[in-house]
Design a protein around this motif. Structure first.
Motif, PDB file in Angstrom:
ATOM      1  N   GLN A 152     -19.588 -48.666 -31.642  1.00  0.00           N
ATOM      2  CA  GLN A 152     -19.200 -49.124 -30.301  1.00  0.00           C
ATOM      3  C   GLN A 152     -19.054 -50.645 -30.284  1.00  0.00           C
ATOM      4  O   GLN A 152     -18.110 -51.180 -29.705  1.00  0.00           O
ATOM      5  CB  GLN A 152     -20.245 -48.664 -29.267  1.00  0.00           C
ATOM      6  CG  GLN A 152     -19.872 -49.009 -27.853  1.00  0.00           C
ATOM      7  CD  GLN A 152     -18.634 -48.277 -27.397  1.00  0.00           C
ATOM      8  OE1 GLN A 152     -18.417 -47.128 -27.759  1.00  0.00           O
ATOM      9  NE2 GLN A 152     -17.811 -48.928 -26.605  1.00  0.00           N
ATOM     10  N   SER A 154     -18.290 -52.633 -32.801  1.00  0.00           N
ATOM     11  CA  SER A 154     -17.087 -53.034 -33.534  1.00  0.00           C
ATOM     12  C   SER A 154     -15.834 -52.740 -32.708  1.00  0.00           C
ATOM     13  O   SER A 154     -14.896 -53.536 -32.700  1.00  0.00           O
ATOM     14  CB  SER A 154     -17.018 -52.333 -34.884  1.00  0.00           C
ATOM     15  OG  SER A 154     -16.868 -50.947 -34.725  1.00  0.00           O
ATOM     16  N   GLU A 155     -15.813 -51.611 -31.985  1.00  0.00           N
ATOM     17  CA  GLU A 155     -14.668 -51.305 -31.127  1.00  0.00           C
ATOM     18  C   GLU A 155     -14.551 -52.318 -29.998  1.00  0.00           C
ATOM     19  O   GLU A 155     -13.455 -52.776 -29.667  1.00  0.00           O
ATOM     20  CB  GLU A 155     -14.794 -49.888 -30.561  1.00  0.00           C
ATOM     21  CG  GLU A 155     -14.542 -48.801 -31.586  1.00  0.00           C
ATOM     22  CD  GLU A 155     -14.803 -47.415 -31.032  1.00  0.00           C
ATOM     23  OE1 GLU A 155     -15.226 -47.282 -29.862  1.00  0.00           O
ATOM     24  OE2 GLU A 155     -14.575 -46.451 -31.778  1.00  0.00           O
ATOM     25  N   ASP A 156     -15.697 -52.684 -29.387  1.00  0.00           N
ATOM     26  CA  ASP A 156     -15.676 -53.677 -28.317  1.00  0.00           C
ATOM     27  C   ASP A 156     -15.198 -55.032 -28.835  1.00  0.00           C
ATOM     28  O   ASP A 156     -14.428 -55.726 -28.168  1.00  0.00           O
ATOM     29  CB  ASP A 156     -17.069 -53.830 -27.694  1.00  0.00           C
ATOM     30  CG  ASP A 156     -17.483 -52.595 -26.903  1.00  0.00           C
ATOM     31  OD1 ASP A 156     -16.600 -51.771 -26.590  1.00  0.00           O
ATOM     32  OD2 ASP A 156     -18.690 -52.461 -26.616  1.00  0.00           O
ATOM     33  N   ALA A 214     -13.231 -55.582 -31.406  1.00  0.00           N
ATOM     34  CA  ALA A 214     -11.794 -55.491 -31.683  1.00  0.00           C
ATOM     35  C   ALA A 214     -10.997 -55.555 -30.387  1.00  0.00           C
ATOM     36  O   ALA A 214      -9.959 -56.230 -30.318  1.00  0.00           O
ATOM     37  CB  ALA A 214     -11.487 -54.193 -32.437  1.00  0.00           C
ATOM     38  N   LYS A 215     -11.476 -54.879 -29.349  1.00  0.00           N
ATOM     39  CA  LYS A 215     -10.792 -54.891 -28.057  1.00  0.00           C
ATOM     40  C   LYS A 215     -10.793 -56.298 -27.462  1.00  0.00           C
ATOM     41  O   LYS A 215      -9.765 -56.775 -26.964  1.00  0.00           O
ATOM     42  CB  LYS A 215     -11.482 -53.909 -27.112  1.00  0.00           C
ATOM     43  CG  LYS A 215     -10.796 -53.734 -25.787  1.00  0.00           C
ATOM     44  CD  LYS A 215     -11.523 -52.694 -24.943  1.00  0.00           C
ATOM     45  CE  LYS A 215     -10.867 -52.527 -23.585  1.00  0.00           C
ATOM     46  NZ  LYS A 215     -11.599 -51.570 -22.754  1.00  0.00           N
ATOM     47  N   GLU A 216     -11.928 -56.965 -27.524  1.00  0.00           N
ATOM     48  CA  GLU A 216     -12.028 -58.332 -27.008  1.00  0.00           C
ATOM     49  C   GLU A 216     -11.095 -59.268 -27.774  1.00  0.00           C
ATOM     50  O   GLU A 216     -10.423 -60.122 -27.185  1.00  0.00           O
ATOM     51  CB  GLU A 216     -13.468 -58.843 -27.109  1.00  0.00           C
ATOM     52  CG  GLU A 216     -13.638 -60.260 -26.595  1.00  0.00           C
ATOM     53  CD  GLU A 216     -14.954 -60.872 -26.977  1.00  0.00           C
ATOM     54  OE1 GLU A 216     -15.072 -62.095 -26.831  1.00  0.00           O
ATOM     55  OE2 GLU A 216     -15.852 -60.146 -27.443  1.00  0.00           O
ATOM     56  N   GLU A 256      -8.290 -58.462 -29.322  1.00  0.00           N
ATOM     57  CA  GLU A 256      -6.912 -58.173 -28.921  1.00  0.00           C
ATOM     58  C   GLU A 256      -6.602 -58.789 -27.557  1.00  0.00           C
ATOM     59  O   GLU A 256      -5.523 -59.340 -27.344  1.00  0.00           O
ATOM     60  CB  GLU A 256      -6.665 -56.662 -28.883  1.00  0.00           C
ATOM     61  CG  GLU A 256      -6.653 -56.003 -30.239  1.00  0.00           C
ATOM     62  CD  GLU A 256      -5.542 -56.514 -31.130  1.00  0.00           C
ATOM     63  OE1 GLU A 256      -4.452 -56.836 -30.622  1.00  0.00           O
ATOM     64  OE2 GLU A 256      -5.774 -56.613 -32.343  1.00  0.00           O
ATOM     65  N   GLU A 257      -7.551 -58.702 -26.621  1.00  0.00           N
ATOM     66  CA  GLU A 257      -7.350 -59.304 -25.302  1.00  0.00           C
ATOM     67  C   GLU A 257      -7.204 -60.820 -25.416  1.00  0.00           C
ATOM     68  O   GLU A 257      -6.345 -61.418 -24.765  1.00  0.00           O
ATOM     69  CB  GLU A 257      -8.514 -58.965 -24.379  1.00  0.00           C
ATOM     70  CG  GLU A 257      -8.547 -57.520 -23.942  1.00  0.00           C
ATOM     71  CD  GLU A 257      -9.784 -57.172 -23.147  1.00  0.00           C
ATOM     72  OE1 GLU A 257     -10.656 -58.055 -22.952  1.00  0.00           O
ATOM     73  OE2 GLU A 257      -9.896 -56.016 -22.718  1.00  0.00           O
ATOM     74  N   SER A 270      -3.790 -61.647 -26.836  1.00  0.00           N
ATOM     75  CA  SER A 270      -2.719 -61.470 -25.844  1.00  0.00           C
ATOM     76  C   SER A 270      -2.767 -62.580 -24.794  1.00  0.00           C
ATOM     77  O   SER A 270      -1.716 -63.078 -24.371  1.00  0.00           O
ATOM     78  CB  SER A 270      -2.822 -60.094 -25.191  1.00  0.00           C
ATOM     79  OG  SER A 270      -4.012 -59.988 -24.450  1.00  0.00           O
TER      80      SER A 270
END
Length: 168
Positions: free
Chosen positions: A98, A100-102, A104-106, A108-109, A112
């Motif tokens: 979880q 590592s997913e968070d 990666a999401k952060e 990417e945000e 962007s």
């Protein structure tokens, strides 16, 4: 009873008297030299496999295990402890997944957001460049036209530059 050494013994003896590498660099140097001796021989490179990102389902819990409480048998505590450790490792795995997913999401945000900011800044600079370019073109047109006739508003008569200087 000493006889001349056979070829096998000589090879083993020659290999054993070779200097042993003392550092990792020396070891790599020795490996490269060995590979370069047999340049036609293919090299086998080990592939590093990615970590398995799956985890098994939770094992069936032993409901009658007393744990470390009084009255538990000598082997019951070990069963309890191993089950508990297995479940803790499983929970830790899911927490790390979880995180590592968070992350990666952060990331990417953030990427962007940075792209949007750069695009806004580039658009702003582009507009400014075009304005300056248009202004320069207008000045060039006015300068070019001023040598022939001066541009005037509707209803006025055109005045030559030489007459304009005399009237002022």
């Amino acid at each position: 009873m000493t006889s001349s050494p056979s070829k096998k013994n000589v090879k083993v003896w020659a290999k054993s008297t070779a200097p042993l590498p003392k550092t990792v660099t020396e070891l790599h140097k020795l490996q490269i030299e060995t590979m370069m001796k047999n340049i036609d021989k293919p090299i086998r490179i080990q592939k590093i496999l990615p970590k398995n990102l799956s985890f098994s389902e939770p094992k069936e819990f032993f409901r009658n295990v007393s744990g470390s409480s009084a009255g538990a048998g000598s082997g019951e505590f070990h069963v309890f402890r191993s089950t508990r450790q297995r479940e803790m490792r499983r929970q830790q795995f899911f927490e790390n997944l979880q995180k590592s997913e968070d992350a990666a999401k952060e990331f990417e945000e953030r990427v962007s957001r940075n792209k949007e900011q750069l695009e806004k800044a580039a658009a702003k600079k582009r507009v400014k460049r075009l304005r300056v370019k248009a202004r320069k073109q207008q000045k060039a047109i006015i300068k070019c036209n001023s040598s022939f006739t001066v541009q005037v508003a509707d209803g006025q008569k055109p005045v030559k530059p030489s007459e304009k200087e005399n009237n002022s």
